[in-house]
Design an enzyme around this catalytic site. Structure first.
Site, PDB file in Angstrom:
ATOM      1  N   GLY A   1      34.866  -8.469  36.286  1.00  0.00           N
ATOM      2  CA  GLY A   1      35.303  -7.970  34.987  1.00  0.00           C
ATOM      3  C   GLY A   1      36.214  -6.775  35.127  1.00  0.00           C
ATOM      4  O   GLY A   1      36.390  -6.256  36.225  1.00  0.00           O
ATOM      5  N   PRO A   2      36.788  -6.349  34.013  1.00  0.00           N
ATOM      6  CA  PRO A   2      37.724  -5.222  34.051  1.00  0.00           C
ATOM      7  C   PRO A   2      37.011  -3.941  34.499  1.00  0.00           C
ATOM      8  O   PRO A   2      35.776  -3.873  34.440  1.00  0.00           O
ATOM      9  CB  PRO A   2      38.193  -5.091  32.610  1.00  0.00           C
ATOM     10  CG  PRO A   2      37.713  -6.286  31.892  1.00  0.00           C
ATOM     11  CD  PRO A   2      36.577  -6.850  32.651  1.00  0.00           C
ATOM     12  N   PRO A   3      37.792  -2.936  34.917  1.00  0.00           N
ATOM     13  CA  PRO A   3      37.183  -1.691  35.348  1.00  0.00           C
ATOM     14  C   PRO A   3      36.447  -1.015  34.189  1.00  0.00           C
ATOM     15  O   PRO A   3      36.861  -1.104  33.037  1.00  0.00           O
ATOM     16  CB  PRO A   3      38.372  -0.827  35.768  1.00  0.00           C
ATOM     17  CG  PRO A   3      39.530  -1.737  35.882  1.00  0.00           C
ATOM     18  CD  PRO A   3      39.254  -2.914  35.018  1.00  0.00           C
ATOM     19  N   GLY A   4      35.360  -0.368  34.510  1.00  0.00           N
ATOM     20  CA  GLY A   4      34.664   0.461  33.532  1.00  0.00           C
ATOM     21  C   GLY A   4      33.779  -0.300  32.574  1.00  0.00           C
ATOM     22  O   GLY A   4      33.341   0.255  31.574  1.00  0.00           O
ATOM     23  N   VAL A   5      33.471  -1.572  32.840  1.00  0.00           N
ATOM     24  CA  VAL A   5      32.614  -2.298  31.909  1.00  0.00           C
ATOM     25  C   VAL A   5      31.153  -2.257  32.346  1.00  0.00           C
ATOM     26  O   VAL A   5      30.292  -2.807  31.674  1.00  0.00           O
ATOM     27  CB  VAL A   5      33.054  -3.774  31.716  1.00  0.00           C
ATOM     28  CG1 VAL A   5      34.372  -3.843  30.990  1.00  0.00           C
ATOM     29  CG2 VAL A   5      33.118  -4.502  33.042  1.00  0.00           C
ATOM     30  N   GLY A   6      30.876  -1.621  33.501  1.00  0.00           N
ATOM     31  CA  GLY A   6      29.469  -1.402  33.865  1.00  0.00           C
ATOM     32  C   GLY A   6      28.965  -2.286  34.980  1.00  0.00           C
ATOM     33  O   GLY A   6      27.763  -2.529  35.067  1.00  0.00           O
TER      34      GLY A   6
ATOM     35  N   THR B   1      28.963  -1.681  38.343  1.00  0.00           N
ATOM     36  CA  THR B   1      28.178  -0.932  39.313  1.00  0.00           C
ATOM     37  C   THR B   1      26.862  -0.473  38.695  1.00  0.00           C
ATOM     38  O   THR B   1      25.797  -0.566  39.317  1.00  0.00           O
ATOM     39  CB  THR B   1      28.978   0.265  39.830  1.00  0.00           C
ATOM     40  OG1 THR B   1      30.251  -0.198  40.279  1.00  0.00           O
ATOM     41  CG2 THR B   1      28.276   0.958  40.980  1.00  0.00           C
TER      42      THR B   1
ATOM     43  N   SER C   1      48.373 -19.959  30.048  1.00  0.00           N
ATOM     44  CA  SER C   1      47.948 -19.894  28.650  1.00  0.00           C
ATOM     45  C   SER C   1      49.091 -19.630  27.686  1.00  0.00           C
ATOM     46  O   SER C   1      48.877 -19.305  26.535  1.00  0.00           O
ATOM     47  CB  SER C   1      46.863 -18.826  28.489  1.00  0.00           C
ATOM     48  OG  SER C   1      47.417 -17.560  28.700  1.00  0.00           O
TER      49      SER C   1
ATOM     50  N   LYS D   1      41.355 -11.590  24.491  1.00  0.00           N
ATOM     51  CA  LYS D   1      42.577 -11.905  23.747  1.00  0.00           C
ATOM     52  C   LYS D   1      42.389 -11.651  22.255  1.00  0.00           C
ATOM     53  O   LYS D   1      43.264 -11.073  21.605  1.00  0.00           O
ATOM     54  CB  LYS D   1      42.983 -13.356  24.000  1.00  0.00           C
ATOM     55  CG  LYS D   1      43.535 -13.572  25.408  1.00  0.00           C
ATOM     56  CD  LYS D   1      43.790 -15.042  25.657  1.00  0.00           C
ATOM     57  CE  LYS D   1      44.409 -15.246  27.033  1.00  0.00           C
ATOM     58  NZ  LYS D   1      44.533 -16.663  27.366  1.00  0.00           N
TER      59      LYS D   1
END
Lengths: 124, 771
Positions: free
Chosen positions: B356-361, B363, B675, B718
């Site tokens: 997933g994208p950075p900073g979504v939790g 770790t 897409s 999106k």
């Protein structure tokens, strides 16, 4: 000590010799003979044109000076090695008597300059 | 000395790095053809004279008037020997000469010179300087060459002429080119003597410094020898007193640890052998250190230490809910794994991969799982790791060898079953130092990792009880075989509402505590939080949001520490506290001209709105694509154009003859992905029909050549991107309808979705008035 220093040191060692500074004029070799009429001085002056030799007497000193030029022997040749000294030469020889009153006779034979010094005493 | 003012024409022997002084005899070697030719020309002269002139720049091959110094030395060739490529000569400097003009440059330099004798002076200063020079030179020589047989005083005693002395000393000092040339250029005897005096002072100082440095080095050596002797004495005293020396004490302590350690038999055998070797190896030997650190590692490693898993599913659910907002699907999957572990303890530990994208939790989910299971947590990043030895360890024979990161992490954890998080597996490198991915395969493979072999440890270690979790931003760059081993769990970006909720529940509290503030002192309303989310961050995760809240907390802390009264932060106060807003709510274009359609894209950092623009080209042109489009997007564009051209009539578009130029703005960013077909087809249809696309509608989906709309990924990101841009109507592939479940209820309620199975449905929904 880096490589530059080493080079400099090596150069210094090589340079710090007595031969580094020489008189500009080269010094021909000489033999001195005692003769019945006085003195005979033989100076090694091979290849020197007789008109380039200058003789001077002062007090007890006999001085020979002049210049040796190279000569072209063969057309279109180049030097492979050079050991003979060219350019100016000078040699002063002290004799155990005053020379002003003496008579000098020179002869140039087989590349040797012969200077006969006839002293007054021997003449009489 | 020649006092004549007559000009002399002489061949020139250019010197690269040295200067020949008058009266001095020096050996030289000539290698350049022009230098050899000049010396030949000199030898051909009856008087053997040559002009020796130094070059200003040693790199110049063919020096000329500008690159030669203006003053040199006339010299006589005294000796000469020719070798194959060089000519060795001994030159005797005669007198200083000044370069007047150059007569010829080829095949060698020939120039005219004027003799410039040095003006001689005989006065008290000259006499004093001469004596000082001799004194300094003797001092310098005793410093530089203390054992030199030749006494400088003896040499100079024979020299009558002061200038002879100056030039001889100048030569003996080995001056660098500039200094030597300056000495040659000194036009009077006094000038030359003063200059040489300065040089001699400098050189003497250099020699003194050199001696000091040499002296220091010698005393350092003495210190080491003294220390060695003292150590030997200490040892003798300790033996006398029956005490152990430090090395022996260390070995004894290792022996004690080894006796108590719980080691598998083969490991114990190896360790015993190594300890015996260590006892015999002298402490000063490098092997001693290597063997000791290795033994320490063996004794530190948790060969049989484990934590007991707390497989209480209710508690695990509670822990996960406490630490993380939403993420229901992920939490369920994690609980499923825990359930399997509970029912079948012998099952191989699973390998999860959070994408997933950075900073979504990602770790922090790992930390929560460890907390829920009661396992030790360790992590390291694989990002930019190129060297296989970083994972597998270096062989002990190398200097600075270390165990690999896995063994290091196990050592830190102190148990053989920690939860080990391998971050950024998608950024694993690969180069000449080996392929870390293959090492990782072995580490993660339950069939192999029960006896993992680290090169440094050189003993098999069981990794099969380790709970591996990996994280990645994208799956695209993870090597296939590695991907195959892992169970992928996707974490999407958060909507504004979700971010607000996360901020309220976790971030605000954490930052408030870190800043040492009480709940009354640091109060943020939802409006303020939303303003921070919208105007100061633009990211899929919440890392930047937390950073901003941290900054706010510090500002408030400063105010309070300075004696200010706590006050609630309103959105209006934000520019003062955080600076001017960084982002503005993206505004969708109000009106779109025919040929422009609004697409939606998925990026590693979340979703984005893309405008695809199409323009008519003169007849005969086919299709032109710009905007750094990848192969997939280029093919989508071709398929879209072909479909619209062949079905134009059915759509009420007159048969188009002209070509199309398609551009996707932000041309500097490479774009690719399957897409954009639907958006491209819509843009082309709008262009050919002359009817604009609805400006409140965004779309995504891929098309086939027969007009089918295929499903795509990243629907949540999106849709959130469209909503951020103020677009409330989204056209999606019909098969993506199920993905709407991932969207928060509030978002779903706000948006209008159109689901399309064929491109015609998309076009009708997007372009009003199309047949």
């Amino acid at each position: 000590m880096d490589s530059d220093d080493l080079m400099r040191l090596a150069r210094r060692l090589q340079l710090a010799t007595r031969e580094r500074v020489q008189p500009l004029r080269w010094r021909p070799a000489a033999d001195i003979y005692r003769t019945r009429e006085g003195w005979l001085v033989k100076i090694e002056l091979a290849g020197v044109r007789s008109e380039e030799i200058e003789l001077k007497v002062s007090g007890r000193w006999l001085t020979v000076r002049g210049r040796r030029y190279d000569m072209a022997l063969v057309e279109g040749c180049e030097h492979y090695s050079l050991e003979i000294a060219y350019s100016h030469f000078e040699r002063s020889i002290e004799l155990p008597c005053a020379l002003e009153q003496a008579r000098a006779v020179t002869q140039y034979r087989d590349g040797m300059l012969l200077v006969r010094i006839i002293t007054e005493g021997s003449q009489t | 000395m020649n006092q004549s003012e007559d000009l002399l024409t002489l061949p020139v022997f250019p010197m690269r790095n040295s200067v020949l002084f008058p009266f001095v005899l020096s050996p030289f070697s000539a290698g350049r053809p022009s230098s050899i030719a000049a010396l030949d020309a000199s030898l051909a002269r009856e008087d053997k004279l040559v002009a020796v002139v130094a070059q200003r720049d040693a790199t110049v091959e063919q020096p000329d008037r500008d690159t030669l110094y203006g003053l040199g030395t006339m010299a006589v060739v005294k000796r000469m020997v020719r070798s194959e490529e060089t000519m060795e000569v001994i030159l005797h400097g005669v007198e200083r000469i000044e370069l007047i003009d150059i007569e010829q440059t080829q095949p060698f330099l020939r120039a005219r010179f004027r003799p410039v004798p040095v003006t001689l002076e005989k006065n008290a200063e000259a006499e004093a300087l001469q004596r000082e020079l001799i004194r300094l030179a003797a001092e310098y020589q005793s410093l530089a060459q203390p054992v030199q047989e030749l006494d400088i005083r003896q040499i100079v005693a024979q020299i009558q002429e002061p200038m002879h002395l100056v030039y001889l000393l100048g030569t003996m000092l080995g001056l660098d080119l500039e200094k030597a040339q300056a000495l040659l250029e000194a036009s009077t005897q006094l000038q030359a003597m003063r200059l040489l005096h300065r040089y001699l002072l400098d050189e003497r100082q250099i020699q003194q410094l050199r001696q000091e440095i040499a002296g220091q080095a010698a005393s350092e050596m003495n210190r080491q020898q003294r220390e060695y002797l003292l150590r030997q004495q200490l040892r003798a005293i300790q033996q006398e007193l029956g005490e152990k020396n430090p090395e022996e004490a260390e070995v004894a302590s290792l022996r004690g640890r080894l006796d108590e350690a719980k080691l598998p038999d083969p490991v114990r055998k190896e360790a015993e052998q190594e300890l015996t070797r260590l006892e015999r190896t002298p402490a000063a030997s490098p092997e001693h250190q290597v063997a000791r650190t290795h033994l320490e590692l063996v004794l530190d490693l948790p060969w049989d230490e484990t934590t007991e898993d707390k497989l209480d599913l209710a508690r695990a659910r509670q822990v996960l809910d406490e630490d993380h907002y939403d993420l229901q699907e992920i939490k369920e999957r994690i609980l499923e794994h825990l359930a399997v572990m509970k029912l079948n303890p012998t099952a191989k530990a699973p390998i999860l991969c959070f994408v997933g994208p950075p900073g979504v939790g990602k770790t922090s989910l790992g930390v929560s799982i460890a907390r829920a299971l009661g396992r030790k947590f360790e992590r390291f990043s694989l990002g930019g790791l190129h060297d296989e030895a970083e994972l597998r360890g270096h062989r002990r024979t190398y200097i600075g060898a270390m165990p690999g990161r896995v063994i290091q992490a196990i050592r830190r954890a102190g148990v053989k079953n920690p939860l080990l998080m391998l971050d950024e597996i998608d950024k694993l490198g690969r180069d000449f130092r080996g392929d870390p991915a293959s090492a990782l395969l072995e580490i993660l493979d339950p069939a192999q990792n029960y006896e993992f072999h680290d090169n440094y440890l050189d003993l098999p270690f069981d990794l099969s009880k380790v709970f591996f979790i990996t994280t990645a931003n994208t799956l695209d760059t993870i090597p296939g075989p590695l991907l195959d081993r892992m169970e992928i769990l996707r974490l999407s970006g958060y909507s504004d509402e979700e971010k607000l909720e996360i901020a309220r529940r976790y971030l605000l509290e954490r930052q408030r505590r870190q800043a040492g503030l009480s709940a009354e002192q640091f109060a943020l309303s939802d409006d303020t939080l939303l303003a921070v989310i919208n105007r100061y961050t633009r990211e899929a995760g919440v890392r930047e949001l937390e950073r901003m809240l941290g900054r706010l907390a510090r500002k408030v802390a400063l105010q309070i520490a300075e004696g200010g009264a706590p006050q609630a932060i309103t959105p209006e106060m934000l520019p003062e506290l955080l600076g001017p807003p960084r982002f503005f709510m993206e505004q969708a274009r109000k009106e779109l001209p025919p040929g422009v359609a609004t697409g939606l894209a998925w990026t590693e950092a979340g979703g984005d709105v893309l405008y695809i623009e199409a323009l008519l080209l003169p007849e005969g042109e086919r299709l032109l694509l710009t905007g750094q489009l990848g192969n997939v997007m280029q093919e989508s564009a071709k398929a879209a154009q072909s479909y619209i051209i062949s079905h134009g009539q059915a759509l009420g578009i007159a048969k188009p003859k002209a070509g199309v130029h398609i551009h996707v703005p932000a041309g500097a960013i490479p774009k690719d992905g399957p897409s954009a077909g639907v958006t491209m087809a819509t843009a082309i249809a709008s262009l050919y029909s002359g009817r604009p696309v609805r400006s409140d509608t965004a779309m995504t989906g891929e098309i086939t050549l027969t007009g089918l709309v295929l499903p795509v990924g990243g629907i949540k990101e999106k849709v959130l991107a469209a909503r951020r841009a103020g677009l409330r109507r989204v056209i999606l592939p019909a098969q993506n309808e199920k993905d709407l479940g991932k969207l928060p209820e509030s978002v779903r309620g706000e948006m209008e979705f159109v689901f399309a199975q064929r491109i015609e449905e998309v076009l009708r929904a997007a372009i009003p008035g199309l047949a």
